[in-house]
Scaffold this motif. Structure first.
Motif, PDB file in Angstrom:
ATOM      1  N   UNK A 264      42.023  36.355  35.201  1.00 22.10           N
ATOM      2  CA  UNK A 264      40.810  35.548  35.342  1.00 22.10           C
ATOM      3  C   UNK A 264      41.145  34.127  35.786  1.00 22.10           C
ATOM      4  N   UNK A 265      42.273  33.614  35.307  1.00 17.79           N
ATOM      5  CA  UNK A 265      42.642  32.227  35.597  1.00 17.79           C
ATOM      6  C   UNK A 265      43.081  32.019  37.039  1.00 17.79           C
ATOM      7  N   UNK A 266      43.609  33.062  37.679  1.00 18.56           N
ATOM      8  CA  UNK A 266      44.157  32.881  39.031  1.00 18.56           C
ATOM      9  C   UNK A 266      43.347  33.586  40.112  1.00 18.56           C
ATOM     10  N   UNK A 267      42.341  34.352  39.730  1.00 21.94           N
ATOM     11  CA  UNK A 267      41.602  35.193  40.690  1.00 21.94           C
ATOM     12  C   UNK A 267      41.004  34.393  41.840  1.00 21.94           C
ATOM     13  N   UNK A 268      40.609  33.131  41.600  1.00 22.15           N
ATOM     14  CA  UNK A 268      39.977  32.330  42.656  1.00 22.15           C
ATOM     15  C   UNK A 268      40.920  32.069  43.826  1.00 22.15           C
ATOM     16  N   UNK A 269      42.223  32.177  43.595  1.00 19.85           N
ATOM     17  CA  UNK A 269      43.201  31.972  44.666  1.00 19.85           C
ATOM     18  C   UNK A 269      43.383  33.233  45.521  1.00 19.85           C
ATOM     19  N   UNK A 270      42.784  34.343  45.073  1.00 19.89           N
ATOM     20  CA  UNK A 270      42.922  35.601  45.792  1.00 19.89           C
ATOM     21  C   UNK A 270      41.544  36.255  45.956  1.00 19.89           C
ATOM     22  N   UNK A 271      40.644  35.578  46.676  1.00 16.13           N
ATOM     23  CA  UNK A 271      39.261  36.053  46.796  1.00 16.13           C
ATOM     24  C   UNK A 271      39.118  37.402  47.483  1.00 16.13           C
ATOM     25  N   UNK A 272      40.100  37.779  48.275  1.00 15.82           N
ATOM     26  CA  UNK A 272      40.013  39.037  49.019  1.00 15.82           C
ATOM     27  C   UNK A 272      40.778  40.178  48.356  1.00 15.82           C
ATOM     28  N   UNK A 273      41.289  39.922  47.146  1.00 13.44           N
ATOM     29  CA  UNK A 273      42.065  40.945  46.435  1.00 13.44           C
ATOM     30  C   UNK A 273      41.277  41.458  45.237  1.00 13.44           C
ATOM     31  N   UNK A 274      41.175  42.774  45.135  1.00 13.55           N
ATOM     32  CA  UNK A 274      40.457  43.392  44.023  1.00 13.55           C
ATOM     33  C   UNK A 274      41.069  42.945  42.691  1.00 13.55           C
ATOM     34  N   UNK A 275      40.223  42.668  41.708  1.00 13.86           N
ATOM     35  CA  UNK A 275      40.699  42.154  40.433  1.00 13.86           C
ATOM     36  C   UNK A 275      41.620  43.126  39.711  1.00 13.86           C
ATOM     37  N   UNK A 276      41.371  44.421  39.884  1.00 13.73           N
ATOM     38  CA  UNK A 276      42.241  45.414  39.260  1.00 13.73           C
ATOM     39  C   UNK A 276      43.644  45.378  39.865  1.00 13.73           C
ATOM     40  N   UNK A 277      43.718  45.062  41.156  1.00 12.06           N
ATOM     41  CA  UNK A 277      45.023  44.919  41.810  1.00 12.06           C
ATOM     42  C   UNK A 277      45.746  43.703  41.233  1.00 12.06           C
ATOM     43  N   UNK A 278      45.049  42.584  41.128  1.00 13.93           N
ATOM     44  CA  UNK A 278      45.649  41.367  40.559  1.00 13.93           C
ATOM     45  C   UNK A 278      46.160  41.654  39.152  1.00 13.93           C
ATOM     46  N   UNK A 279      45.352  42.339  38.370  1.00 14.84           N
ATOM     47  CA  UNK A 279      45.721  42.661  36.991  1.00 14.84           C
ATOM     48  C   UNK A 279      46.996  43.516  36.943  1.00 14.84           C
ATOM     49  N   UNK A 280      47.066  44.509  37.832  1.00 18.80           N
ATOM     50  CA  UNK A 280      48.240  45.373  37.860  1.00 18.80           C
ATOM     51  C   UNK A 280      49.501  44.626  38.240  1.00 18.80           C
ATOM     52  N   UNK A 281      49.377  43.694  39.169  1.00 23.37           N
ATOM     53  CA  UNK A 281      50.526  42.907  39.612  1.00 23.37           C
ATOM     54  C   UNK A 281      50.983  41.959  38.506  1.00 23.37           C
ATOM     55  N   UNK A 282      50.034  41.264  37.891  1.00 24.14           N
ATOM     56  CA  UNK A 282      50.363  40.347  36.798  1.00 24.14           C
ATOM     57  C   UNK A 282      51.082  41.106  35.684  1.00 24.14           C
ATOM     58  N   UNK A 283      50.576  42.286  35.354  1.00 23.18           N
ATOM     59  CA  UNK A 283      51.175  43.097  34.294  1.00 23.18           C
ATOM     60  C   UNK A 283      52.621  43.439  34.632  1.00 23.18           C
ATOM     61  N   UNK A 284      52.851  43.845  35.872  1.00 22.26           N
ATOM     62  CA  UNK A 284      54.195  44.244  36.281  1.00 22.26           C
ATOM     63  C   UNK A 284      55.171  43.061  36.215  1.00 22.26           C
ATOM     64  N   UNK A 285      54.749  41.902  36.733  1.00 24.14           N
ATOM     65  CA  UNK A 285      55.628  40.729  36.711  1.00 24.14           C
ATOM     66  C   UNK A 285      55.842  40.197  35.302  1.00 24.14           C
ATOM     67  N   UNK A 286      54.791  40.231  34.499  1.00 25.60           N
ATOM     68  CA  UNK A 286      54.900  39.724  33.128  1.00 25.60           C
ATOM     69  C   UNK A 286      55.832  40.599  32.300  1.00 25.60           C
TER      70      UNK A 286
END
Length: 338
Positions: A264-286
């Motif tokens: 939620x905190x970084x989604x505005x920097x990736x307006x064209x990326x589905x939120x579920x994709x962002x979530x999956x990437x954050x999870x993997x890196x974290x």
């Protein structure tokens, strides 16, 4: 790209880029100090940077941050050296490349953001059983640009597992960074080294499957750091410390927050990326510890970076950490920021 060719490109870039923006220290309204950051790419990998901006951590420190994306390490460094930006977010190897050319005003690494490689090994078919790196031998491998950290970390990992990239693989390295995912999707290569979010997107689309992490395999190293010219740091020590404090606040917040909260905190920097994709990437890196918990670049990480560079033939001679690393600001931030 060899060392001499890289040096020529970098110097040419410096001449081509002109400084058109005001430097740090120019005051805006009130006591706010403007700092211009140039990031080498826009990536979920840099989540703590976006958290520092969107959560107001830079603002709280009295900094007005202007963020621009300057694609490619050569371009980012050229912009920094010419004065077009104050701080660069790029791989620590670029500061070594500048040092190898000789500089009266070296580029200093002062705050680490990511501490592992951010790429993954993607195959066309899901993993069956336990993965063994030896299955890559004799296959067509779509790699990253020669001389960049992704390629160096990739080759370092392959060699660690007994694979000679030039002899044991049909190695493809002539595809532009931005076109690598498209090339793989269109049928080039049996395996590919990919950044996120492309790796997760491919999995969701059934076009590829993550079977290993180069970040886990290559170990901890100062993969992406904030750096500035020594002259800038010397003249703006107070602002540099405030910058480090803001980043440390973001690092603390990322470590303490859930994947959903970070998304939620970084989604505005990736307006064209589905939120579920962002979530999956954050999870993997974290989960694999890619986000640095503090900005300190320790000797072990620095030496691992040089081992990776040396194995790739991109290091003229080893550089002592004290020559290009200034941990004062990160150490103070770690002690004082809660």
């Amino acid at each position: 790209m060899g060392i001499k060719h890289r040096a020529a490109l970098l110097l040419a870039g410096v001449l081509a880029v002109t400084s058109v923006l005001a430097g740090c220290g120019s005051k805006g309204t009130g006591e706010t100090t403007k700092v211009r950051i140039g990031e080498v790419t826009r990536s979920i990998f840099y989540a703590p940077e976006y958290v520092a901006i969107n959560k107001g951590f830079f603002k709280t420190e009295g900094l007005d941050v202007e963020l621009t994306t300057t694609p490619g390490g050569d371009k980012t460094m050229a912009t920094l050296l010419s004065g077009g930006i104050d701080v660069a977010l790029v791989g620590a190897e670029t500061s070594i490349y500048v040092s190898q050319q000789g500089s009266d005003d070296p580029v200093i690494d002062f705050m680490q953001l990511t501490q592992t490689d951010g790429t993954f090994l993607v195959a066309r078919k899901p993993l069956q059983g336990t993965f063994d790196w030896s299955v890559l031998k004799g296959t067509t491998f779509l790699g990253q640009r020669k001389g960049g950290m992704p390629q160096m970390a990739g080759e370092f990992t392959l060699k660690k597992h007994g694979i000679n990239p030039q002899k044991d693989l049909n190695l493809i390295q002539n595809v532009e960074f931005a076109n690598i995912p498209t090339a793989f999707a269109s049928g080039t290569g049996e395996y590919v080294q990919l950044f996120e979010p492309q790796a997760t997107m491919f999995e969701k689309q059934g076009k590829g499957y993550v079977i290993a992490s180069f970040g886990v395999e290559s170990g901890k190293l100062p993969y992406t750091v904030f750096m500035a010219k020594k002259s800038f740091i010397d003249k703006n020590a107070s602002s540099t410390q405030k910058f480090a404090n803001a980043v440390q606040k973001a690092q603390n917040w990322v470590q303490a927050s859930s994947v959903e909260e970070i998304t939620d905190a970084i989604a505005s920097f990736f307006p064209d990326t589905d939120k579920d994709i962002i979530k999956g990437v954050v999870k993997r890196y974290k989960e694999q510890g890619s986000f640095a918990t503090d900005g300190i670049i320790d000797d072990a990480e620095w030496n691992n970076l040089q081992d990776v560079m040396q194995a790739a033939g991109e290091l003229q001679k080893r550089v002592e950490p004290k020559q290009l690393v200034d941990n004062r600001f990160a150490e103070k931030a770690k002690q004082s920021v809660k």
